[in-house]
Scaffold this motif. Sequence first.
Motif, PDB file in Angstrom:
ATOM      1  N   ARG A 179      -1.889  22.740  17.243  1.00  6.95           N
ATOM      2  CA  ARG A 179      -2.703  22.873  15.647  1.00  6.95           C
ATOM      3  C   ARG A 179      -2.137  22.207  14.454  1.00  6.95           C
ATOM      4  NH1 ARG A 179      -6.912  26.937  16.317  1.00  6.95           N
ATOM      5  NH2 ARG A 179      -6.418  27.820  13.941  1.00  6.95           N
ATOM      6  N   LEU A 180      -0.660  22.500  14.310  1.00 10.43           N
ATOM      7  CA  LEU A 180      -0.245  22.029  13.211  1.00 10.43           C
ATOM      8  C   LEU A 180      -0.311  20.682  13.165  1.00 10.43           C
ATOM      9  CD1 LEU A 180       2.859  24.260  12.621  1.00 10.43           C
ATOM     10  CD2 LEU A 180       0.656  24.005  11.351  1.00 10.43           C
ATOM     11  N   ALA A 181      -0.104  19.698  14.200  1.00  3.30           N
ATOM     12  CA  ALA A 181       0.050  18.381  14.421  1.00  3.30           C
ATOM     13  C   ALA A 181      -1.674  17.923  14.295  1.00  3.30           C
ATOM     14  CB  ALA A 181       0.241  17.981  15.878  1.00  3.30           C
ATOM     15  N   ALA A 182      -2.722  18.665  14.767  1.00  2.00           N
ATOM     16  CA  ALA A 182      -4.173  18.011  14.562  1.00  2.00           C
ATOM     17  C   ALA A 182      -4.224  18.432  12.800  1.00  2.00           C
ATOM     18  CB  ALA A 182      -5.081  19.155  15.315  1.00  2.00           C
ATOM     19  N   GLN A 183      -3.803  19.656  12.225  1.00  2.00           N
ATOM     20  CA  GLN A 183      -4.170  19.676  11.177  1.00  2.00           C
ATOM     21  C   GLN A 183      -3.257  18.494  10.182  1.00  2.00           C
ATOM     22  OE1 GLN A 183      -3.814  23.682   9.089  1.00  2.00           O
ATOM     23  NE2 GLN A 183      -2.034  22.761   8.121  1.00  2.00           N
ATOM     24  N   ALA A 184      -2.310  18.318  10.410  1.00  2.00           N
ATOM     25  CA  ALA A 184      -1.604  17.270   9.588  1.00  2.00           C
ATOM     26  C   ALA A 184      -2.177  16.121   9.616  1.00  2.00           C
ATOM     27  CB  ALA A 184      -0.244  17.108  10.215  1.00  2.00           C
ATOM     28  N   LEU A 185      -2.641  15.553  10.761  1.00  2.00           N
ATOM     29  CA  LEU A 185      -3.362  14.086  10.882  1.00  2.00           C
ATOM     30  C   LEU A 185      -4.566  14.300  10.075  1.00  2.00           C
ATOM     31  CD1 LEU A 185      -2.817  13.534  14.725  1.00  2.00           C
ATOM     32  CD2 LEU A 185      -1.831  12.039  12.991  1.00  2.00           C
ATOM     33  N   VAL A 186      -5.535  15.206  10.317  1.00  2.00           N
ATOM     34  CA  VAL A 186      -6.695  15.175   9.497  1.00  2.00           C
ATOM     35  C   VAL A 186      -6.451  15.282   7.918  1.00  2.00           C
ATOM     36  CG1 VAL A 186      -8.643  16.723   8.848  1.00  2.00           C
ATOM     37  CG2 VAL A 186      -7.940  16.470  11.326  1.00  2.00           C
ATOM     38  N   ILE A 187      -5.370  16.075   7.554  1.00  2.00           N
ATOM     39  CA  ILE A 187      -5.192  16.069   6.104  1.00  2.00           C
ATOM     40  C   ILE A 187      -4.607  14.595   5.688  1.00  2.00           C
ATOM     41  CG2 ILE A 187      -3.451  16.876   4.389  1.00  2.00           C
ATOM     42  CD1 ILE A 187      -3.711  19.652   5.770  1.00  2.00           C
ATOM     43  N   GLU A 188      -4.004  13.825   6.508  1.00  2.00           N
ATOM     44  CA  GLU A 188      -3.288  12.446   6.227  1.00  2.00           C
ATOM     45  C   GLU A 188      -4.513  11.773   6.146  1.00  2.00           C
ATOM     46  OE1 GLU A 188       1.167  12.440   7.727  1.00  2.00           O
ATOM     47  OE2 GLU A 188      -0.147  12.060   9.194  1.00  2.00           O
ATOM     48  N   MET A 189      -5.529  11.760   6.851  1.00  2.00           N
ATOM     49  CA  MET A 189      -6.634  10.840   6.900  1.00  2.00           C
ATOM     50  C   MET A 189      -7.484  11.284   5.724  1.00  2.00           C
ATOM     51  SD  MET A 189      -7.902  10.202  10.792  1.00  2.00           S
ATOM     52  CE  MET A 189      -7.719  11.775  11.437  1.00  2.00           C
ATOM     53  N   GLY A 190      -7.143  12.427   4.853  1.00  2.00           N
ATOM     54  CA  GLY A 190      -8.233  12.792   3.617  1.00  2.00           C
ATOM     55  C   GLY A 190      -9.135  13.812   3.893  1.00  2.00           C
ATOM     56  N   GLY A 191      -9.108  14.307   5.129  1.00  2.00           N
ATOM     57  CA  GLY A 191     -10.109  15.257   5.747  1.00  2.00           C
ATOM     58  C   GLY A 191      -9.606  16.791   5.679  1.00  2.00           C
ATOM     59  N   GLU A 192     -10.558  17.542   5.789  1.00  2.00           N
ATOM     60  CA  GLU A 192     -10.502  19.004   5.854  1.00  2.00           C
ATOM     61  C   GLU A 192     -10.655  19.627   7.463  1.00  2.00           C
ATOM     62  OE1 GLU A 192      -9.168  20.704   3.535  1.00  2.00           O
ATOM     63  OE2 GLU A 192      -9.021  19.333   2.022  1.00  2.00           O
ATOM     64  N   PRO A 193      -9.872  20.289   8.008  1.00  2.00           N
ATOM     65  CA  PRO A 193     -10.049  20.606   9.380  1.00  2.00           C
ATOM     66  C   PRO A 193     -10.738  22.011   9.298  1.00  2.00           C
ATOM     67  CG  PRO A 193      -7.776  21.352   8.761  1.00  2.00           C
ATOM     68  CD  PRO A 193      -8.285  20.521   7.460  1.00  2.00           C
ATOM     69  N   GLU A 194     -11.828  21.882  10.221  1.00  2.00           N
ATOM     70  CA  GLU A 194     -12.701  23.019  10.758  1.00  2.00           C
ATOM     71  C   GLU A 194     -12.339  23.298  12.151  1.00  2.00           C
ATOM     72  OE1 GLU A 194     -14.431  25.091   9.094  1.00  2.00           O
ATOM     73  OE2 GLU A 194     -14.372  24.256   7.136  1.00  2.00           O
ATOM     74  N   TRP A 195     -12.002  24.590  12.466  1.00  2.00           N
ATOM     75  CA  TRP A 195     -11.279  24.525  13.994  1.00  2.00           C
ATOM     76  C   TRP A 195     -12.779  25.039  14.819  1.00  2.00           C
ATOM     77  CZ3 TRP A 195      -7.037  23.116  14.621  1.00  2.00           C
ATOM     78  CH2 TRP A 195      -6.062  22.778  13.493  1.00  2.00           C
ATOM     79  N   ILE A 196     -13.084  24.398  15.979  1.00  2.00           N
ATOM     80  CA  ILE A 196     -14.205  24.486  16.792  1.00  2.00           C
ATOM     81  C   ILE A 196     -13.897  24.952  18.012  1.00  2.00           C
ATOM     82  CG2 ILE A 196     -16.416  23.782  17.580  1.00  2.00           C
ATOM     83  CD1 ILE A 196     -16.276  23.493  14.258  1.00  2.00           C
ATOM     84  N   PRO A 197     -14.176  26.251  18.539  1.00 10.39           N
ATOM     85  CA  PRO A 197     -14.034  26.473  19.838  1.00 10.39           C
ATOM     86  C   PRO A 197     -14.340  25.372  20.953  1.00 10.39           C
ATOM     87  CG  PRO A 197     -14.487  28.402  18.660  1.00 10.39           C
ATOM     88  CD  PRO A 197     -14.999  27.261  17.859  1.00 10.39           C
ATOM     89  N   GLU A 198     -13.831  25.409  22.166  1.00  7.58           N
ATOM     90  CA  GLU A 198     -14.175  24.483  22.983  1.00  7.58           C
ATOM     91  C   GLU A 198     -15.418  24.787  23.605  1.00  7.58           C
ATOM     92  OE1 GLU A 198     -13.603  21.554  26.174  1.00  7.58           O
ATOM     93  OE2 GLU A 198     -12.263  22.203  24.403  1.00  7.58           O
ATOM     94  N   GLU A 199     -15.885  25.883  23.605  1.00  6.39           N
ATOM     95  CA  GLU A 199     -17.186  26.278  24.268  1.00  6.39           C
ATOM     96  C   GLU A 199     -18.222  26.087  23.199  1.00  6.39           C
ATOM     97  OE1 GLU A 199     -15.351  30.112  22.760  1.00  6.39           O
ATOM     98  OE2 GLU A 199     -14.770  28.302  24.012  1.00  6.39           O
ATOM     99  N   SER A 200     -17.880  25.971  22.025  1.00  5.75           N
ATOM    100  CA  SER A 200     -19.017  25.597  21.065  1.00  5.75           C
ATOM    101  C   SER A 200     -19.249  24.369  20.668  1.00  5.75           C
ATOM    102  CB  SER A 200     -18.470  26.460  19.842  1.00  5.75           C
ATOM    103  OG  SER A 200     -18.558  27.856  19.687  1.00  5.75           O
ATOM    104  N   ARG A 201     -18.374  23.123  21.133  1.00  9.01           N
ATOM    105  CA  ARG A 201     -18.582  21.961  20.935  1.00  9.01           C
ATOM    106  C   ARG A 201     -19.833  21.306  20.853  1.00  9.01           C
ATOM    107  NH1 ARG A 201     -13.988  19.549  18.145  1.00  9.01           N
ATOM    108  NH2 ARG A 201     -15.024  17.396  18.618  1.00  9.01           N
TER     109      ARG A 201
END
Length: 349
Positions: A179-201
């Motif tokens: 999760r921290l890695a995902a958050q870091a990559l999104v923020i580095e691209m200028g974005g804001e992470p929103e966590w979506i459960p697998e079953e809700s995709r």
Amino acid sequence: MNPQHPRTPGADGRDEPAGGPGPAAARAQDRPARLSVGVVGAGRVGPALAAALQLAGHRPVAVSGVSDASRRRAAELLPGVPVVDPDEVLARSELVLLTVPDDALPGLVAGLARTGAVRPGQLVVHTSGRFGLSVLEPALRAGALPLALHPVMTFTGTAVDVQRLAGCSFGVTAPEELRLAAQALVIEMGGEPEWIPEESRPLYHAALAIGANHLVTLVNQSMELLRTTGVQAPDRMLGPLLGAALDNALRSGDAALTGPVARGDAGTVAAHVEELRRHAPQTVPGYLAMARATADRALDHGLLKPELAEPLLDVLNDAPRDGAAGRGPDGTQGPQGGGEADGDGEAGA
């Protein structure tokens, strides 16, 4: 990388041993190119995300693309990055972006894993809104670190996309340990992470399609109809109106509903249907479906008076199809449909 001790990006996106940061993390400023990045599928999304990661200090090293348009796009957004086969992209990359159409993603992942292209410890990221982590299961079995990072943005395939990523939400699905890695990559691209459960995709993606994809259809239908009436600059006419409507909807929700359906103006709605059948019959099913949905929401939220809802719904439900009789502009029963009006089925009726 040792498959028994895969390396994962830390909270800032740098390579760290799975057990936590080590001395190398303290020397990160000496390594401006922190991850080598590859792109499989040079559509509109992949090159833009790789360009954004490059601005954050990562190093695009390879991209795959088949069509001339893909190759041009890669050359414009990732100048100097070689265009190679997908297997070679993975061979050169620590972070791989799989940016292919949704329907092509499962086969691509399975094929790459089957040929041994996926390496243990390699970050494999897809950008599909529909899928979560399950589609990456073949890569996970090969030792990859899976992430689903979906940018909630419409892409043009040009440099403007990189700028639009600033503040863009990303629908993120990731294993707990990443999760921290995902958050870091999104923020580095200028974005804001929103966590979506697998079953809700799938539902998450359907919600975005309703809002964005269907909006484009509605706007273009509106512009075409305005051109039919002689309006020379329908984009200029609609811009302020649609901008205000979108802002009001985002701020006020259903309280922003307005227009003849929300007011219960059955005669006006009947006139709309009659004119649309005459001049643009292909738009009638969509108009009726959206009018019914609007009426339901307006009624549920107390904006549409029940005594006005009944005649309005009569108009919407009695709208002619397959040559059936319809109502005229004043809401009275009209003549039998014929000619170009024949065969207009009603979606969802």
